[in-house]
Design a protein around this motif. Structure first.
Motif, PDB file in Angstrom:
ATOM      1  N   UNK A 212       0.847  -1.262  -0.141  1.00 10.57           N
ATOM      2  CA  UNK A 212      -0.168   0.078  -0.005  1.00 10.57           C
ATOM      3  C   UNK A 212       0.814   1.067  -0.082  1.00 10.57           C
ATOM      4  N   UNK A 213       1.994   1.307  -0.452  1.00 12.25           N
ATOM      5  CA  UNK A 213       3.024   2.405  -0.514  1.00 12.25           C
ATOM      6  C   UNK A 213       3.329   2.749  -1.981  1.00 12.25           C
ATOM      7  N   UNK A 214       2.574   4.132  -2.257  1.00 19.69           N
ATOM      8  CA  UNK A 214       2.841   4.534  -3.559  1.00 19.69           C
ATOM      9  C   UNK A 214       4.284   5.082  -3.593  1.00 19.69           C
ATOM     10  N   UNK A 215       4.863   5.132  -4.712  1.00 20.36           N
ATOM     11  CA  UNK A 215       6.410   5.674  -4.982  1.00 20.36           C
ATOM     12  C   UNK A 215       6.073   6.975  -6.117  1.00 20.36           C
ATOM     13  N   UNK A 216       6.661   8.181  -5.441  1.00 22.35           N
ATOM     14  CA  UNK A 216       6.345   9.428  -6.281  1.00 22.35           C
ATOM     15  C   UNK A 216       7.849   9.919  -6.547  1.00 22.35           C
ATOM     16  N   UNK A 217       7.931  10.323  -7.874  1.00 18.45           N
ATOM     17  CA  UNK A 217       9.416  10.922  -8.194  1.00 18.45           C
ATOM     18  C   UNK A 217       9.007  12.411  -8.626  1.00 18.45           C
ATOM     19  N   UNK A 218       9.907  12.992  -7.946  1.00 20.29           N
ATOM     20  CA  UNK A 218       9.714  14.704  -8.224  1.00 20.29           C
ATOM     21  C   UNK A 218      10.660  14.839  -9.569  1.00 20.29           C
ATOM     22  N   UNK A 219       9.979  15.301 -10.584  1.00 22.78           N
ATOM     23  CA  UNK A 219      10.762  15.556 -11.878  1.00 22.78           C
ATOM     24  C   UNK A 219      11.591  16.891 -11.801  1.00 22.78           C
ATOM     25  N   UNK A 220      11.270  17.909 -10.848  1.00 20.40           N
ATOM     26  CA  UNK A 220      11.981  18.913 -10.738  1.00 20.40           C
ATOM     27  C   UNK A 220      13.022  19.064  -9.790  1.00 20.40           C
ATOM     28  N   UNK A 221      12.479  18.455  -8.474  1.00 13.81           N
ATOM     29  CA  UNK A 221      13.427  18.540  -7.320  1.00 13.81           C
ATOM     30  C   UNK A 221      14.393  17.314  -7.387  1.00 13.81           C
ATOM     31  N   UNK A 222      14.100  16.278  -8.529  1.00 11.38           N
ATOM     32  CA  UNK A 222      15.010  15.180  -8.399  1.00 11.38           C
ATOM     33  C   UNK A 222      15.107  14.241  -7.225  1.00 11.38           C
ATOM     34  N   UNK A 223      13.917  14.078  -6.571  1.00 10.41           N
ATOM     35  CA  UNK A 223      13.734  13.249  -5.225  1.00 10.41           C
ATOM     36  C   UNK A 223      12.714  12.166  -5.491  1.00 10.41           C
ATOM     37  N   UNK A 224      12.772  11.409  -4.555  1.00  9.27           N
ATOM     38  CA  UNK A 224      11.912  10.197  -4.604  1.00  9.27           C
ATOM     39  C   UNK A 224      11.246  10.076  -2.933  1.00  9.27           C
ATOM     40  N   UNK A 225      10.167   9.775  -2.840  1.00  2.98           N
ATOM     41  CA  UNK A 225       9.308   9.743  -1.796  1.00  2.98           C
ATOM     42  C   UNK A 225       8.290   8.518  -1.930  1.00  2.98           C
ATOM     43  N   UNK A 226       8.046   8.041  -0.542  1.00  3.62           N
ATOM     44  CA  UNK A 226       6.990   7.245  -0.655  1.00  3.62           C
ATOM     45  C   UNK A 226       5.747   7.576   0.449  1.00  3.62           C
ATOM     46  N   UNK A 227       4.666   6.940   0.028  1.00  5.57           N
ATOM     47  CA  UNK A 227       3.515   7.534   0.619  1.00  5.57           C
ATOM     48  C   UNK A 227       2.391   6.340   0.732  1.00  5.57           C
TER      49      UNK A 227
END
Length: 237
Positions: A212-227
């Motif tokens: 149940x953990x979505x992965x999000x890649x920020x195309x501007x900040x070049x970062x990865x987070x999990x939600x």
């Protein structure tokens, strides 16, 4: 006394499964597994050993249970790589193309017959996406990858609900369509696209992803987070 290692000009078949500096070869009285400068005698019957050798060279599962157990032991000891899963990437856009390229660099040949993932350049996910099918898509300046336990359309709905208020705020609405300036770069390009493709490919190869953990890649900040994300509750009756 250690067995004599194979000569540098070894003409034996090579295996893409064995890790670097690992070899399995015949000696005068049996077979030896060499890992760097460590040597281990192999106690397998002839047919089972031949099955293991063929599986390593041809990159296919062994036919006999004993050879399969031996190969599993090599993988568990870090002496051989596990067989990469088959992944079928559905999509014709920039993100799908970059994802296929990233998977190939990781040793996976995308094609039919494997686990399916949908890759889209926008958030127009098909409403009839089969349950359990993962998807990645661009939403604004982010690329999202749905988890295996939550339908992708529900992940997209949650993300949209959490972000739609930003653009609908009248204080940030443009005065007209011609004043100001905008970027000429496409939203999916350069380092952002490369990061998204590599991150999504790596996530698809994880042996036990969080359900149940979505992965999000920020195309501007070049970062990865999990939600953590929960399914959208049904409409009240």
């Amino acid at each position: 006394m250690n067995p004599t290692p194979p000569a540098a000009s070894d003409a034996r078949p090579a295996s893409a499964r064995l890790r670097a500096d690992v070899a399995l070869y015949a000696t005068a009285d049996g077979h030896v597994l060499r890992a760097g400068d460590d040597y281990h005698h192999v106690a397998l019957a002839g047919a089972e050993l031949d099955d293991l050798l063929t599986a390593l060279v041809r990159d296919r599962p062994p036919a006999t249970p004993v050879a399969r157990a031996a190969l599993d032991a090599l993988v568990g000891a870090g002496l051989a790589d596990p067989r990469p899963p088959r992944i079928a990437v559905a999509g014709t856009g920039v993100l799908a193309t970059a994802l296929r390229a990233a998977l190939r660099r990781m040793g996976v040949e995308p094609g039919p017959g494997g686990a399916a993932v949908v890759a889209l350049d926008d958030a127009a996910l098909p409403v009839d996406l089969p349950a359990g099918t993962r998807a990645c898509w661009r939403a604004g300046h982010r690329v999202l990858l749905s988890p295996p336990g939550v339908p992708a359309v529900e992940v997209a709905a949650r993300h949209h609900a959490a972000t739609v208020h930003r653009a609908s705020d009248r204080r940030v609405a443009p005065r007209d369509a011609t004043s100001g300036v905008r970027s000429a770069a496409p939203p999916l390009a350069g380092p952002g696209l490369e990061l998204a493709a590599v991150q999504v490919a790596a996530e698809l190869l994880r042996p036990a992803p969080a359900p149940d953990e979505a992965v999000v890649v920020d195309l501007v900040a070049l970062s990865v987070s999990r939600h953590p994300v929960l399914p959208v509750p049904p409409a009240p009756r």
